[in-house]
Design a protein around this motif. Structure first.
Motif, mmCIF file in Angstrom:
data_model
loop_
_atom_site.group_PDB
_atom_site.id
_atom_site.type_symbol
_atom_site.label_atom_id
_atom_site.label_comp_id
_atom_site.label_asym_id
_atom_site.label_seq_id
_atom_site.Cartn_x
_atom_site.Cartn_y
_atom_site.Cartn_z
ATOM 1 N N MET A 4 0.656 -1.154 0.057
ATOM 2 C CA MET A 4 -0.043 -0.096 0.089
ATOM 3 C C MET A 4 0.930 1.191 -0.082
ATOM 4 O O MET A 4 0.683 2.301 -0.728
ATOM 5 C CB MET A 4 -0.786 0.043 1.096
ATOM 6 C CG MET A 4 -1.711 1.181 1.223
ATOM 7 S SD MET A 4 -0.900 2.629 2.082
ATOM 8 C CE MET A 4 -0.605 2.246 3.875
ATOM 9 N N LEU A 5 1.992 1.155 0.659
ATOM 10 C CA LEU A 5 2.667 2.382 0.952
ATOM 11 C C LEU A 5 3.768 2.657 -0.403
ATOM 12 O O LEU A 5 3.691 3.712 -0.695
ATOM 13 C CB LEU A 5 3.633 2.270 2.146
ATOM 14 C CG LEU A 5 4.415 3.796 2.642
ATOM 15 C CD1 LEU A 5 3.455 4.702 2.861
ATOM 16 C CD2 LEU A 5 5.335 3.372 3.630
ATOM 17 N N GLN A 6 4.070 1.522 -0.734
ATOM 18 C CA GLN A 6 4.821 1.477 -2.024
ATOM 19 C C GLN A 6 4.015 2.333 -3.243
ATOM 20 O O GLN A 6 4.397 3.135 -4.155
ATOM 21 C CB GLN A 6 5.183 0.331 -2.748
ATOM 22 C CG GLN A 6 6.242 -0.478 -1.675
ATOM 23 C CD GLN A 6 6.288 -1.900 -2.099
ATOM 24 O OE1 GLN A 6 5.729 -2.377 -3.038
ATOM 25 N NE2 GLN A 6 7.132 -2.798 -1.267
ATOM 26 N N ASN A 7 2.699 1.697 -3.397
ATOM 27 C CA ASN A 7 1.666 2.375 -4.213
ATOM 28 C C ASN A 7 1.378 3.757 -4.005
ATOM 29 O O ASN A 7 1.332 4.396 -5.023
ATOM 30 C CB ASN A 7 0.320 1.652 -4.250
ATOM 31 C CG ASN A 7 0.504 0.060 -4.967
ATOM 32 O OD1 ASN A 7 1.532 -0.137 -5.857
ATOM 33 N ND2 ASN A 7 -0.154 -0.907 -4.448
ATOM 34 N N TRP A 8 1.166 4.433 -2.752
ATOM 35 C CA TRP A 8 1.117 5.528 -2.483
ATOM 36 C C TRP A 8 2.025 6.648 -2.969
ATOM 37 O O TRP A 8 1.903 7.536 -3.776
ATOM 38 C CB TRP A 8 1.021 5.895 -0.661
ATOM 39 C CG TRP A 8 0.627 7.347 -0.540
ATOM 40 C CD1 TRP A 8 -0.847 7.730 -0.270
ATOM 41 C CD2 TRP A 8 1.515 8.254 -0.061
ATOM 42 N NE1 TRP A 8 -0.672 9.119 -0.236
ATOM 43 C CE2 TRP A 8 0.619 9.461 -0.122
ATOM 44 C CE3 TRP A 8 2.908 8.413 -0.446
ATOM 45 C CZ2 TRP A 8 1.326 10.865 0.293
ATOM 46 C CZ3 TRP A 8 3.447 9.607 -0.061
ATOM 47 C CH2 TRP A 8 2.885 10.580 0.321
ATOM 48 N N TYR A 9 3.433 6.210 -2.768
ATOM 49 C CA TYR A 9 4.658 6.896 -3.357
ATOM 50 C C TYR A 9 4.638 6.854 -4.738
ATOM 51 O O TYR A 9 4.885 7.859 -5.256
ATOM 52 C CB TYR A 9 5.773 6.244 -2.726
ATOM 53 C CG TYR A 9 6.216 7.006 -1.159
ATOM 54 C CD1 TYR A 9 7.005 8.070 -1.088
ATOM 55 C CD2 TYR A 9 5.865 6.159 -0.001
ATOM 56 C CE1 TYR A 9 7.234 8.588 0.288
ATOM 57 C CE2 TYR A 9 6.166 6.672 1.276
ATOM 58 C CZ TYR A 9 6.955 7.910 1.250
ATOM 59 O OH TYR A 9 7.006 8.363 2.585
ATOM 60 N N LYS A 10 4.361 5.677 -5.326
ATOM 61 C CA LYS A 10 4.443 5.647 -6.911
ATOM 62 C C LYS A 10 3.280 6.541 -7.210
ATOM 63 O O LYS A 10 3.461 7.491 -8.339
ATOM 64 C CB LYS A 10 4.014 4.251 -7.408
ATOM 65 C CG LYS A 10 4.257 4.020 -8.558
ATOM 66 C CD LYS A 10 4.122 2.618 -9.150
ATOM 67 C CE LYS A 10 4.778 2.149 -10.521
ATOM 68 N NZ LYS A 10 5.103 1.021 -10.882
ATOM 69 N N LYS A 11 1.926 6.706 -6.856
ATOM 70 C CA LYS A 11 0.925 7.358 -7.398
ATOM 71 C C LYS A 11 1.155 9.057 -7.260
ATOM 72 O O LYS A 11 0.783 9.694 -7.947
ATOM 73 C CB LYS A 11 -0.297 7.112 -6.739
ATOM 74 C CG LYS A 11 -1.526 7.868 -7.097
ATOM 75 C CD LYS A 11 -2.969 7.269 -6.474
ATOM 76 C CE LYS A 11 -3.974 8.121 -7.051
ATOM 77 N NZ LYS A 11 -5.463 7.557 -6.147
ATOM 78 N N HIS A 12 1.286 9.127 -5.682
ATOM 79 C CA HIS A 12 1.424 10.642 -5.510
ATOM 80 C C HIS A 12 2.670 11.429 -5.587
ATOM 81 O O HIS A 12 2.619 12.759 -5.546
ATOM 82 C CB HIS A 12 0.937 10.593 -3.831
ATOM 83 C CG HIS A 12 -0.427 10.405 -3.733
ATOM 84 N ND1 HIS A 12 -1.591 11.007 -4.090
ATOM 85 C CD2 HIS A 12 -1.081 9.192 -3.210
ATOM 86 C CE1 HIS A 12 -2.808 10.375 -3.841
ATOM 87 N NE2 HIS A 12 -2.170 9.381 -3.309
ATOM 88 N N LEU A 13 3.852 10.752 -5.605
ATOM 89 C CA LEU A 13 5.173 11.414 -5.611
ATOM 90 C C LEU A 13 5.839 10.827 -6.746
ATOM 91 O O LEU A 13 6.989 11.457 -7.181
ATOM 92 C CB LEU A 13 6.062 11.045 -4.350
ATOM 93 C CG LEU A 13 5.554 11.418 -3.050
ATOM 94 C CD1 LEU A 13 6.506 11.214 -2.052
ATOM 95 C CD2 LEU A 13 5.026 13.272 -2.946
#
Length: 126
Positions: free
Chosen positions: A19-28
């Protein structure tokens, strides 16, 4: 003797790594790869690439043990055996385990706050 020459990587412990990997990929916009992180290529002031990378990774933190910290910093060094000798002589808590692979030489020390610090001597030209 030169000790640390830069940061080789930042490793983040997460309760839900995917989930955190996906957040960094999507948002940053970080290009998170299948292994859970990415390697940022080094560039000079004119944005021209030169040898060197900094790794960034999110995982479950199992490799941080015995530290309970939610992160681990990897520092680049020029002479890992020499630095380990100096750290031992200075009374630092150097872990007995070392590793050597195609990615370079690795060793670990625990800082006074209990954080595990990774020391990395990259292969020549990296």
């Amino acid at each position: 003797m030169t000790r640390v020459t830069g940061i080789g990587g930042i490793f983040i412990k997460a309760k839900d790594p995917e989930m955190l990997q996906n957040w960094y990929k999507k948002h940053l916009g970080i290009d998170v790869q299948a292994w859970g992180g990415t390697s940022f290529k080094w560039v000079d002031g004119e944005r021209k690439p030169y040898a060197g990378t900094t790794a960034w990774m999110i995982g479950n933190g199992e490799n941080f043990a015995p530290s309970e910290s939610p992160f681990m910093v990897n520092y680049r060094v020029d002479n890992l055996p020499g630095l380990l000798t100096a750290l031992h002589a200075e009374g630092c808590n150097v872990l007995d385990k070392t590793e050597e692979s195609e990615f370079g030489k690795f060793a670990w020390v625990i800082d006074p706050e209990g954080n595990k610090v990774e020391l990395w001597e990259p292969p020549l030209g990296e």
